[in-house]
Enzyme design. Structure first.
Site, PDB file in Angstrom:
ATOM      1  N   ASN A  32     -12.275 -44.454  32.735  1.00  0.00           N
ATOM      2  CA  ASN A  32     -12.157 -44.829  34.140  1.00  0.00           C
ATOM      3  C   ASN A  32     -10.764 -45.429  34.296  1.00  0.00           C
ATOM      4  OD1 ASN A  32     -14.803 -44.343  35.435  1.00  0.00           O
ATOM      5  ND2 ASN A  32     -15.499 -45.633  33.737  1.00  0.00           N
ATOM      6  N   SER A  38       3.879 -51.396  38.960  1.00  0.00           N
ATOM      7  CA  SER A  38       4.873 -50.925  37.993  1.00  0.00           C
ATOM      8  C   SER A  38       5.580 -51.999  37.190  1.00  0.00           C
ATOM      9  CB  SER A  38       5.895 -50.087  38.753  1.00  0.00           C
ATOM     10  OG  SER A  38       5.240 -49.036  39.400  1.00  0.00           O
ATOM     11  N   GLU A  97       6.793 -44.234  39.144  1.00  0.00           N
ATOM     12  CA  GLU A  97       6.076 -42.983  39.011  1.00  0.00           C
ATOM     13  C   GLU A  97       6.507 -42.062  40.153  1.00  0.00           C
ATOM     14  OE1 GLU A  97       4.648 -46.041  39.080  1.00  0.00           O
ATOM     15  OE2 GLU A  97       3.623 -46.145  40.991  1.00  0.00           O
TER      16      GLU A  97
END
Length: 157
Positions: A32, A38, A97
């Site tokens: 999960n 970040s 990301e």
């Protein structure tokens, strides 16, 4: 803290199946996933190593920073990338990301984003590091993922 960078690509009959295949390829499909913002904590070591659980952790929580991109149009590509910087003295740092349909664009946006994020902080940071992966759709949906794995945790806690 040891943070592992793992990546994978996958294909499937649906975009979600392709995402699951990419997670499997990255070694994190049976968790999960709990996505973090970040920030890399002080004392961290970031390593590019495929993630492999040390025991049967099916269903455990896995704390990650995740980049992923899906594609369903034949001939188009899915690219995902993580970029990071760290303070050379204490290991604190930042992840970004980024995802898109072009490797060069993903890499460029990683660099631009980290350059801007680091100028707002009072610490020096080392060079920009990147992990970028991609796959081209040949007919069935595809997905690319890059994941920074912080730690797993069972539900008994």
């Amino acid at each position: 803290m040891r943070i592992r960078i793992s990546s994978g690509v996958g294909e499937g009959p649906t975009p979600l199946a392709a995402f699951d295949a990419a997670l499997e390829n990255a070694g994190v499909s049976n968790y999960n996933l709990l996505c973090l913002s970040s920030i890399i904590p002080p004392g961290s070591v970031v390593e590019r190593v495929p993630y492999q659980p040390t025991c049967d952790e099916f269903g455990y929580r896995l704390y990650v920073v995740l980049a992923h991109q899906r594609e369903t149009v034949p001939g188009k590509s899915a690219w995902a990338g993580l970029g990071w910087v760290q303070n050379p003295q204490d290991g604190r740092g930042l992840f970004v990301e980024i995802q898109g349909d072009d490797r060069t664009d993903v890499e460029r946006r990683i660099e631009w984003t980290l350059a801007d994020m680091t100028r707002h902080r009072p610490w020096p940071f080392g060079p920009i590091q990147k992990e970028v992966v991609g796959i081209t759709c040949r007919g069935r949906p595809v997905c690319a993922v890059v994941v920074a794995v912080y730690e797993s945790q069972g539900w008994q806690n």
